[in-house]
Design a protein around this motif. Structure first.
Motif, PDB file in Angstrom:
ATOM      1  N   PRO A  41      48.416 -72.033  59.988  1.00  0.00           N
ATOM      2  CA  PRO A  41      48.321 -71.970  58.528  1.00  0.00           C
ATOM      3  C   PRO A  41      46.883 -72.114  58.024  1.00  0.00           C
ATOM      4  O   PRO A  41      46.583 -71.773  56.891  1.00  0.00           O
ATOM      5  CB  PRO A  41      49.173 -73.147  58.057  1.00  0.00           C
ATOM      6  N   ARG A  42      46.004 -72.613  58.887  1.00  0.00           N
ATOM      7  CA  ARG A  42      44.601 -72.766  58.485  1.00  0.00           C
ATOM      8  C   ARG A  42      43.727 -71.587  58.908  1.00  0.00           C
ATOM      9  O   ARG A  42      42.534 -71.580  58.699  1.00  0.00           O
ATOM     10  CB  ARG A  42      44.041 -74.049  59.085  1.00  0.00           C
ATOM     11  N   SER A  43      44.344 -70.595  59.502  1.00  0.00           N
ATOM     12  CA  SER A  43      43.579 -69.451  59.982  1.00  0.00           C
ATOM     13  C   SER A  43      43.121 -68.581  58.814  1.00  0.00           C
ATOM     14  O   SER A  43      43.722 -68.591  57.740  1.00  0.00           O
ATOM     15  CB  SER A  43      44.425 -68.604  60.932  1.00  0.00           C
ATOM     16  N   PRO A  44      42.057 -67.808  59.027  1.00  0.00           N
ATOM     17  CA  PRO A  44      41.601 -66.894  57.981  1.00  0.00           C
ATOM     18  C   PRO A  44      42.687 -65.907  57.560  1.00  0.00           C
ATOM     19  O   PRO A  44      42.785 -65.547  56.394  1.00  0.00           O
ATOM     20  CB  PRO A  44      40.422 -66.168  58.634  1.00  0.00           C
ATOM     21  N   ARG A  45      43.532 -65.497  58.499  1.00  0.00           N
ATOM     22  CA  ARG A  45      44.604 -64.554  58.160  1.00  0.00           C
ATOM     23  C   ARG A  45      45.598 -65.186  57.185  1.00  0.00           C
ATOM     24  O   ARG A  45      46.042 -64.539  56.238  1.00  0.00           O
ATOM     25  CB  ARG A  45      45.307 -64.106  59.427  1.00  0.00           C
ATOM     26  N   ALA A  46      45.968 -66.437  57.402  1.00  0.00           N
ATOM     27  CA  ALA A  46      46.885 -67.134  56.501  1.00  0.00           C
ATOM     28  C   ALA A  46      46.246 -67.321  55.119  1.00  0.00           C
ATOM     29  O   ALA A  46      46.899 -67.129  54.084  1.00  0.00           O
ATOM     30  CB  ALA A  46      47.290 -68.476  57.095  1.00  0.00           C
ATOM     31  N   VAL A  47      44.988 -67.671  55.106  1.00  0.00           N
ATOM     32  CA  VAL A  47      44.265 -67.835  53.829  1.00  0.00           C
ATOM     33  C   VAL A  47      44.218 -66.501  53.087  1.00  0.00           C
ATOM     34  O   VAL A  47      44.456 -66.442  51.873  1.00  0.00           O
ATOM     35  CB  VAL A  47      42.840 -68.389  54.068  1.00  0.00           C
ATOM     36  N   LEU A  53      48.491 -62.733  47.924  1.00  0.00           N
ATOM     37  CA  LEU A  53      49.751 -63.010  47.241  1.00  0.00           C
ATOM     38  C   LEU A  53      49.520 -63.540  45.831  1.00  0.00           C
ATOM     39  O   LEU A  53      50.059 -63.006  44.854  1.00  0.00           O
ATOM     40  CB  LEU A  53      50.580 -64.012  48.048  1.00  0.00           C
ATOM     41  N   VAL A  54      48.704 -64.552  45.698  1.00  0.00           N
ATOM     42  CA  VAL A  54      48.453 -65.153  44.381  1.00  0.00           C
ATOM     43  C   VAL A  54      47.754 -64.161  43.467  1.00  0.00           C
ATOM     44  O   VAL A  54      48.106 -64.043  42.285  1.00  0.00           O
ATOM     45  CB  VAL A  54      47.649 -66.470  44.519  1.00  0.00           C
ATOM     46  N   SER A  55      46.793 -63.430  43.979  1.00  0.00           N
ATOM     47  CA  SER A  55      46.085 -62.437  43.160  1.00  0.00           C
ATOM     48  C   SER A  55      47.025 -61.367  42.642  1.00  0.00           C
ATOM     49  O   SER A  55      46.996 -60.999  41.459  1.00  0.00           O
ATOM     50  CB  SER A  55      44.963 -61.781  43.965  1.00  0.00           C
ATOM     51  N   MET A  56      47.891 -60.880  43.513  1.00  0.00           N
ATOM     52  CA  MET A  56      48.828 -59.835  43.101  1.00  0.00           C
ATOM     53  C   MET A  56      49.871 -60.366  42.123  1.00  0.00           C
ATOM     54  O   MET A  56      50.279 -59.664  41.198  1.00  0.00           O
ATOM     55  CB  MET A  56      49.476 -59.209  44.333  1.00  0.00           C
ATOM     56  N   ALA A 130      57.580 -70.485  49.242  1.00  0.00           N
ATOM     57  CA  ALA A 130      58.293 -69.897  50.379  1.00  0.00           C
ATOM     58  C   ALA A 130      57.313 -69.333  51.403  1.00  0.00           C
ATOM     59  O   ALA A 130      57.527 -69.460  52.621  1.00  0.00           O
ATOM     60  CB  ALA A 130      59.248 -68.811  49.903  1.00  0.00           C
ATOM     61  N   THR A 131      56.241 -68.727  50.920  1.00  0.00           N
ATOM     62  CA  THR A 131      55.236 -68.160  51.830  1.00  0.00           C
ATOM     63  C   THR A 131      54.509 -69.262  52.593  1.00  0.00           C
ATOM     64  O   THR A 131      54.313 -69.158  53.810  1.00  0.00           O
ATOM     65  CB  THR A 131      54.233 -67.288  51.045  1.00  0.00           C
ATOM     66  N   VAL A 132      54.128 -70.323  51.898  1.00  0.00           N
ATOM     67  CA  VAL A 132      53.459 -71.446  52.567  1.00  0.00           C
ATOM     68  C   VAL A 132      54.409 -72.064  53.588  1.00  0.00           C
ATOM     69  O   VAL A 132      54.008 -72.366  54.721  1.00  0.00           O
ATOM     70  CB  VAL A 132      52.977 -72.496  51.533  1.00  0.00           C
ATOM     71  N   GLN A 133      55.664 -72.222  53.203  1.00  0.00           N
ATOM     72  CA  GLN A 133      56.652 -72.779  54.136  1.00  0.00           C
ATOM     73  C   GLN A 133      56.794 -71.898  55.377  1.00  0.00           C
ATOM     74  O   GLN A 133      56.843 -72.389  56.498  1.00  0.00           O
ATOM     75  CB  GLN A 133      58.007 -72.922  53.449  1.00  0.00           C
ATOM     76  N   ARG A 134      56.818 -70.611  55.173  1.00  0.00           N
ATOM     77  CA  ARG A 134      56.934 -69.674  56.300  1.00  0.00           C
ATOM     78  C   ARG A 134      55.706 -69.791  57.215  1.00  0.00           C
ATOM     79  O   ARG A 134      55.839 -69.771  58.435  1.00  0.00           O
ATOM     80  CB  ARG A 134      57.062 -68.244  55.786  1.00  0.00           C
ATOM     81  N   LEU A 135      54.525 -69.938  56.631  1.00  0.00           N
ATOM     82  CA  LEU A 135      53.317 -70.089  57.440  1.00  0.00           C
ATOM     83  C   LEU A 135      53.394 -71.351  58.291  1.00  0.00           C
ATOM     84  O   LEU A 135      53.009 -71.340  59.463  1.00  0.00           O
ATOM     85  CB  LEU A 135      52.075 -70.123  56.548  1.00  0.00           C
ATOM     86  N   TYR A 136      53.903 -72.431  57.725  1.00  0.00           N
ATOM     87  CA  TYR A 136      54.014 -73.680  58.492  1.00  0.00           C
ATOM     88  C   TYR A 136      55.170 -73.631  59.487  1.00  0.00           C
ATOM     89  O   TYR A 136      55.085 -74.228  60.545  1.00  0.00           O
ATOM     90  CB  TYR A 136      54.149 -74.887  57.555  1.00  0.00           C
ATOM     91  N   ASP A 137      56.256 -72.933  59.163  1.00  0.00           N
ATOM     92  CA  ASP A 137      57.378 -72.786  60.085  1.00  0.00           C
ATOM     93  C   ASP A 137      56.969 -72.034  61.339  1.00  0.00           C
ATOM     94  O   ASP A 137      57.435 -72.334  62.435  1.00  0.00           O
ATOM     95  CB  ASP A 137      58.563 -72.064  59.420  1.00  0.00           C
ATOM     96  N   VAL A 138      56.119 -71.038  61.189  1.00  0.00           N
ATOM     97  CA  VAL A 138      55.657 -70.243  62.328  1.00  0.00           C
ATOM     98  C   VAL A 138      54.916 -71.148  63.315  1.00  0.00           C
ATOM     99  O   VAL A 138      55.079 -71.051  64.521  1.00  0.00           O
ATOM    100  CB  VAL A 138      54.752 -69.079  61.853  1.00  0.00           C
ATOM    101  N   ARG A 139      54.164 -72.074  62.786  1.00  0.00           N
ATOM    102  CA  ARG A 139      53.387 -72.974  63.650  1.00  0.00           C
ATOM    103  C   ARG A 139      54.308 -73.886  64.465  1.00  0.00           C
ATOM    104  O   ARG A 139      54.048 -74.173  65.599  1.00  0.00           O
ATOM    105  CB  ARG A 139      52.434 -73.822  62.810  1.00  0.00           C
TER     106      ARG A 139
END
Length: 141
Positions: A41-47, A53-56, A130-139
């Motif tokens: 979740p701390r990777s550049p790809r996650a950021v 997402l937020v911009s769109m 939901a997106t943040v949760q998914r990023l942490y679930d993957v880890r």
């Protein structure tokens, strides 16, 4: 009062359709919000995913506010589009300065747009969560 309530309900319905279509068809796929990444979740790809997402979502909200503003202008609630957009921005976001107000016979539009804006902003917040949760679930998997 009945006319402005029906007008606001119609605009709220258009807003919901825009938000649903915008998030499902454009925002989530283009942001890559639901892809299963193996990155931290701390990777550049996650950021980058969260930034897109937020911009769109912000752009989608601007489109929705612009839709309300166009309706205000076309129906003569305000004399120009800039004033209509300003009023829409402050109503949708519930800022409500009170420096620009519609005529008395249109005064219910602001609170009804604010209620719609709160719901749409909440919807967007749930997508971000939901997106943040998914990023942490993957880890953790």
């Amino acid at each position: 009062m009945v006319w402005q309530s029906l007008f606001a309900i119609a605009l709220a319905s258009v807003t919901v359709v825009l938000h649903a279509a915008g998030t499902v068809i454009l925002v989530i796929p283009l942001a890559g919000a639901m892809s299963r990444q193996s990155d931290s979740p701390r990777s550049p790809r996650a950021v980058w995913t969260l930034t897109r997402l937020v911009s769109m979502l912000l752009i989608l909200h601007l489109v929705e506010m612009a839709t309300w503003a166009a309706a205000y202008y076309v129906t003569g609630v305000f004399d120009n589009y800039e004033t209509s957009l300003y009023y829409s921005l402050k109503s949708y976001t519930t800022v409500g300065y009170g420096d620009v107000l519609p005529a008395t016979n249109w005064r219910l539009l602001g609170p009804l747009e604010a209620a719609t804006g709160v719901l749409m902003l909440g919807w967007s917040t749930s997508i971000i969560v939901a997106t943040v949760q998914r990023l942490y679930d993957v880890r953790s998997t």
